[in-house]
Scaffold this motif. Structure first.
Motif, PDB file in Angstrom:
ATOM      1  N   LEU A 118       0.826  -1.203   0.000  1.00  0.00           N
ATOM      2  CA  LEU A 118       0.000   0.000   0.000  1.00  0.00           C
ATOM      3  C   LEU A 118       0.864   1.258   0.000  1.00  0.00           C
ATOM      4  O   LEU A 118       0.507   2.272  -0.609  1.00  0.00           O
ATOM      5  N   SER A 119       2.020   1.190   0.664  1.00  0.00           N
ATOM      6  CA  SER A 119       2.946   2.323   0.643  1.00  0.00           C
ATOM      7  C   SER A 119       3.534   2.520  -0.749  1.00  0.00           C
ATOM      8  O   SER A 119       3.765   3.663  -1.179  1.00  0.00           O
ATOM      9  N   VAL A 120       3.774   1.432  -1.480  1.00  0.00           N
ATOM     10  CA  VAL A 120       4.223   1.533  -2.863  1.00  0.00           C
ATOM     11  C   VAL A 120       3.153   2.220  -3.710  1.00  0.00           C
ATOM     12  O   VAL A 120       3.456   3.102  -4.523  1.00  0.00           O
ATOM     13  N   VAL A 121       1.909   1.819  -3.525  1.00  0.00           N
ATOM     14  CA  VAL A 121       0.810   2.430  -4.274  1.00  0.00           C
ATOM     15  C   VAL A 121       0.771   3.935  -4.037  1.00  0.00           C
ATOM     16  O   VAL A 121       0.688   4.742  -4.982  1.00  0.00           O
ATOM     17  N   LEU A 141      -9.005  -0.459   0.372  1.00  0.00           N
ATOM     18  CA  LEU A 141      -7.698  -0.013   0.849  1.00  0.00           C
ATOM     19  C   LEU A 141      -6.827   0.466  -0.304  1.00  0.00           C
ATOM     20  O   LEU A 141      -6.124   1.475  -0.204  1.00  0.00           O
ATOM     21  N   ALA A 142      -6.866  -0.271  -1.411  1.00  0.00           N
ATOM     22  CA  ALA A 142      -6.068   0.105  -2.581  1.00  0.00           C
ATOM     23  C   ALA A 142      -6.480   1.476  -3.096  1.00  0.00           C
ATOM     24  O   ALA A 142      -5.635   2.324  -3.418  1.00  0.00           O
ATOM     25  N   GLU A 143      -7.783   1.701  -3.174  1.00  0.00           N
ATOM     26  CA  GLU A 143      -8.273   2.986  -3.667  1.00  0.00           C
ATOM     27  C   GLU A 143      -7.928   4.111  -2.704  1.00  0.00           C
ATOM     28  O   GLU A 143      -7.580   5.223  -3.129  1.00  0.00           O
ATOM     29  N   ALA A 144      -8.000   3.833  -1.390  1.00  0.00           N
ATOM     30  CA  ALA A 144      -7.629   4.848  -0.405  1.00  0.00           C
ATOM     31  C   ALA A 144      -6.150   5.204  -0.514  1.00  0.00           C
ATOM     32  O   ALA A 144      -5.751   6.342  -0.260  1.00  0.00           O
TER      33      ALA A 144
END
Length: 361
Positions: free
Chosen positions: A194-197, A220-223
């Motif tokens: 998620l930090s990479v995203v 979570l990915a979208e957030a």
């Protein structure tokens, strides 16, 4: 000696349990830190389930922040009362890697699964995960293992800066050097993924395609900033090409640490693209790639150790961004727990549920 509660695993595969541990006296060049928050990282689980093979008994935990309560002779880096994040790979600043601009590969600070430090109440010497053993009320560490952070930074955010955020952000900024407009694929949406995203989106990447085995990770990915979410399947390569004008991703980040997902990242990356392995896997999990494919695809495969970062400068910079509101970490913490709740957090992690669980002392 100082006696503290800590989460100890006695042998590989055993259930971790809270036990009392005697810390050593603070020596020259060392500091004692009262831990205020500690994140539950997949590397901790790897030391329990046998993916890694550290010595036991072992105090788990390495992603943490706290307050300095004692300093040893000669310490100049910090003072009593300072707020600090812990650095599990402190650089010596003297070896070849440190003097050639690669402190994350320091001969003395990086790669140690555990070091002996202190003992259990029954007299057995205890080892500390990644030299820290931060699932404990207090730790004694070298002064170069602490990095100052602002006093108005939330303890949970400060803890995550020391591993998940620094690792993920550094993989994008330092290792892959993602440029604006580049397409990015992220496989595995734990705290690091998620930090990479988030870092990829901040770098101006588009699209940012997030992939996980759990469809529940979509929110979570979208957030975190993903433009697209894909559930991992055998059709991943074609799914990614559909979202990238038929070419495949310019950059793929593997944040799981498995041969199968490294191969999946490789296949979903365009010719001439870059695959960055961020996840840490087993020594016996071998990656097989065709020699012809390696030649004809012209792809680059590399790893990113600790985000190819220098924590002494990058953790404070990230902390300033969080305090200023330029970097949001709200989506990263899905559970705040007690020390005895870590085994349940491991179970959630193994099932692919949530992002980071953080122990709050």
């Amino acid at each position: 000696m100082t006696r503290v509660a800590a989460l100890v695993v006695r042998e590989a595969g055993a259930a971790p349990a809270v036990a009392e541990v005697d810390l050593p006296e603070v020596g020259p060049g060392q500091v004692r830190v009262r831990i205020r928050a500690a994140g539950v990282c997949h590397s901790d689980l790897s030391m329990v389930n046998g993916t890694l093979e550290p010595p036991y008994p072992l105090v788990l935990g390495h992603e943490a922040a706290g307050q300095v309560v004692e300093v040893g002779a000669g310490v100049s880096r910090t003072t009593v009362g300072a707020h600090v994040a812990l650095n599990w790979a402190p650089a010596c600043r003297r070896c070849w890697f440190c003097t050639h601009g690669e402190p994350w590969l320091c001969e003395h600070g990086a790669g140690a699964a555990a070091v002996a430090n202190g003992s259990t109440v029954d007299g057995a010497p205890v080892h500390l995960a990644l030299g820290l053993g931060a699932f404990a009320e207090q730790v004694v560490v070298p002064e170069n293992a602490v990095v100052g952070v602002p006093e108005d930074l939330d303890w949970s955010w400060a803890a995550l800066l020391g591993c998940a955020v620094l690792t993920g952000t550094g993989a994008v900024r330092n290792t892959a050097r993602v440029a604006p407009g580049a397409s990015v694929l992220v496989l595995g949406l734990g705290g690091v993924g998620l930090s990479v995203v988030t870092a990829a989106r901040a770098a101006g990447a588009s699209p940012v395609i997030a992939v996980d085995v759990s469809p529940d990770k979509k929110a979570l990915a979208e957030a975190a900033g993903a433009t697209d979410f894909v559930v991992a399947a055998d059709t991943l390569s074609s799914d990614v090409r559909r979202l990238t004008s038929g070419r495949g991703a310019d950059h793929s980040f593997e944040c799981v640490g498995r041969a199968a997902t490294i191969r999946a990242a490789w296949r979903a990356t365009r010719r001439g693209g870059q695959v960055t392995v961020v996840g840490m896997g087993r020594a016996d999990d071998l990656v097989q790639l065709s020699a012809l494919d390696i030649f004809s695809s012209a792809r680059t495969l590399r790893s990113s150790v600790y985000g190819s970062s220098d924590p002494d400068s990058e953790i404070p910079a990230l902390a300033r961004d969080v305090v200023a509101g330029a970097l949001s970490l709200d989506h990263l913490v899905t559970d705040r727990i007690g020390l005895g709740d870590v085994p349940a957090a491991f179970d959630r992690m193994a099932r692919g549920e949530g992002a980071r669980s953080v122990v709050v002392f």
